[in-house]
Design a protein around this motif. Structure first.
Motif, PDB file in Angstrom:
ATOM      1  N   GLN A  52     -36.363 -19.214-107.689  1.00  0.00           N
ATOM      2  CA  GLN A  52     -37.496 -18.297-107.828  1.00  0.00           C
ATOM      3  C   GLN A  52     -37.332 -17.376-109.042  1.00  0.00           C
ATOM      4  O   GLN A  52     -38.305 -17.089-109.733  1.00  0.00           O
ATOM      5  CB  GLN A  52     -37.665 -17.446-106.562  1.00  0.00           C
ATOM      6  N   PHE A  53     -36.102 -16.920-109.302  1.00  0.00           N
ATOM      7  CA  PHE A  53     -35.866 -15.972-110.391  1.00  0.00           C
ATOM      8  C   PHE A  53     -35.558 -16.626-111.724  1.00  0.00           C
ATOM      9  O   PHE A  53     -35.869 -16.061-112.770  1.00  0.00           O
ATOM     10  CB  PHE A  53     -34.731 -15.002-110.025  1.00  0.00           C
ATOM     11  N   THR A  54     -34.935 -17.815-111.713  1.00  0.00           N
ATOM     12  CA  THR A  54     -34.481 -18.414-112.974  1.00  0.00           C
ATOM     13  C   THR A  54     -35.135 -19.743-113.300  1.00  0.00           C
ATOM     14  O   THR A  54     -35.104 -20.177-114.449  1.00  0.00           O
ATOM     15  CB  THR A  54     -32.958 -18.652-112.942  1.00  0.00           C
ATOM     16  N   GLY A  55     -35.661 -20.428-112.292  1.00  0.00           N
ATOM     17  CA  GLY A  55     -36.188 -21.772-112.505  1.00  0.00           C
ATOM     18  C   GLY A  55     -35.099 -22.840-112.451  1.00  0.00           C
ATOM     19  O   GLY A  55     -35.383 -24.025-112.629  1.00  0.00           O
ATOM     20  N   TRP A  56     -33.863 -22.435-112.224  1.00  0.00           N
ATOM     21  CA  TRP A  56     -32.753 -23.383-112.115  1.00  0.00           C
ATOM     22  C   TRP A  56     -32.593 -23.786-110.654  1.00  0.00           C
ATOM     23  O   TRP A  56     -32.686 -22.964-109.748  1.00  0.00           O
ATOM     24  CB  TRP A  56     -31.439 -22.772-112.583  1.00  0.00           C
ATOM     25  N   GLN A  57     -32.293 -25.053-110.439  1.00  0.00           N
ATOM     26  CA  GLN A  57     -32.048 -25.533-109.085  1.00  0.00           C
ATOM     27  C   GLN A  57     -30.580 -25.332-108.733  1.00  0.00           C
ATOM     28  O   GLN A  57     -29.700 -25.768-109.466  1.00  0.00           O
ATOM     29  CB  GLN A  57     -32.403 -27.013-108.970  1.00  0.00           C
ATOM     30  N   CYS A  58     -30.354 -24.694-107.601  1.00  0.00           N
ATOM     31  CA  CYS A  58     -28.973 -24.523-107.136  1.00  0.00           C
ATOM     32  C   CYS A  58     -28.511 -25.845-106.509  1.00  0.00           C
ATOM     33  O   CYS A  58     -29.317 -26.755-106.313  1.00  0.00           O
ATOM     34  CB  CYS A  58     -28.890 -23.374-106.128  1.00  0.00           C
ATOM     35  N   PRO A  59     -27.228 -25.976-106.188  1.00  0.00           N
ATOM     36  CA  PRO A  59     -26.744 -27.224-105.601  1.00  0.00           C
ATOM     37  C   PRO A  59     -27.435 -27.596-104.287  1.00  0.00           C
ATOM     38  O   PRO A  59     -27.477 -28.756-103.916  1.00  0.00           O
ATOM     39  CB  PRO A  59     -25.256 -26.963-105.362  1.00  0.00           C
ATOM     40  N   LEU A  60     -27.984 -26.619-103.582  1.00  0.00           N
ATOM     41  CA  LEU A  60     -28.619 -26.893-102.299  1.00  0.00           C
ATOM     42  C   LEU A  60     -30.145 -26.957-102.380  1.00  0.00           C
ATOM     43  O   LEU A  60     -30.792 -27.199-101.363  1.00  0.00           O
ATOM     44  CB  LEU A  60     -28.192 -25.841-101.270  1.00  0.00           C
ATOM     45  N   CYS A  61     -30.709 -26.737-103.559  1.00  0.00           N
ATOM     46  CA  CYS A  61     -32.171 -26.810-103.684  1.00  0.00           C
ATOM     47  C   CYS A  61     -32.660 -28.182-103.213  1.00  0.00           C
ATOM     48  O   CYS A  61     -32.092 -29.207-103.572  1.00  0.00           O
ATOM     49  CB  CYS A  61     -32.610 -26.582-105.122  1.00  0.00           C
ATOM     50  N   GLY A  62     -33.694 -28.158-102.420  1.00  0.00           N
ATOM     51  CA  GLY A  62     -34.256 -29.386-101.881  1.00  0.00           C
ATOM     52  C   GLY A  62     -33.681 -29.756-100.529  1.00  0.00           C
ATOM     53  O   GLY A  62     -34.164 -30.691 -99.887  1.00  0.00           O
TER      54      GLY A  62
END
Length: 135
Positions: A52-62
């Protein structure tokens, strides 16, 4: 880390059993929410703060969407949302089983999963996945 064969397992305290019961209850509610709701919708309340803040997907995104799809039998879609989840989930399941059921320490796979160095390797691998998926 390892136990001697003759050492008895200490019974869990009442507070410890309550903590396990609360944890299992919260997990059941979360799974029910994931089954009944749609994490892919715009009004889903639990969004990844990093994304939400950076547009980067964390390892758990999805992961929420992947679990939702898996519970509805959509295995390919579940894999597409986050393949690392499905690779790491068996490890964390065995690790959690060892935490919840100390008597399972007699099993070699539980002792292996509970080693600090193994946990570090898995966490580092997930962090590397977080970097790679954003390249």
């Amino acid at each position: 880390m390892s136990r001697m064969k003759n050492e008895s397992v200490k019974p869990r305290s009442k507070g410890s059993r309550q903590g396990v019961a609360i944890g299992i209850s919260l997990m059941a509610v979360a799974l029910l929410m994931l089954y009944a709701g749609s994490p892919a919708s715009e009004n889903w309340p639990l969004k990844c703060p990093l994304y939400q803040f950076t547009g980067w997907q964390c390892p758990l995104c999805g992961s929420q969407r992947a679990i939702h799809e898996m519970m509805h039998g959509n295995i390919i879609d579940a894999w597409r949302y986050n393949p690392a989840l499905w690779l790491a989930l068996p490890y964390f399941g065995v690790w959690a089983a060892g935490v919840v059921m100390p008597s399972w320490e007699e099993y070699q796979i539980v002792r292996w999963a509970r080693q600090d160095r193994v946990l570090v390797v898995v966490v580092v691998a997930l962090l590397l996945w977080g970097v790679v998926r954003n390249l």
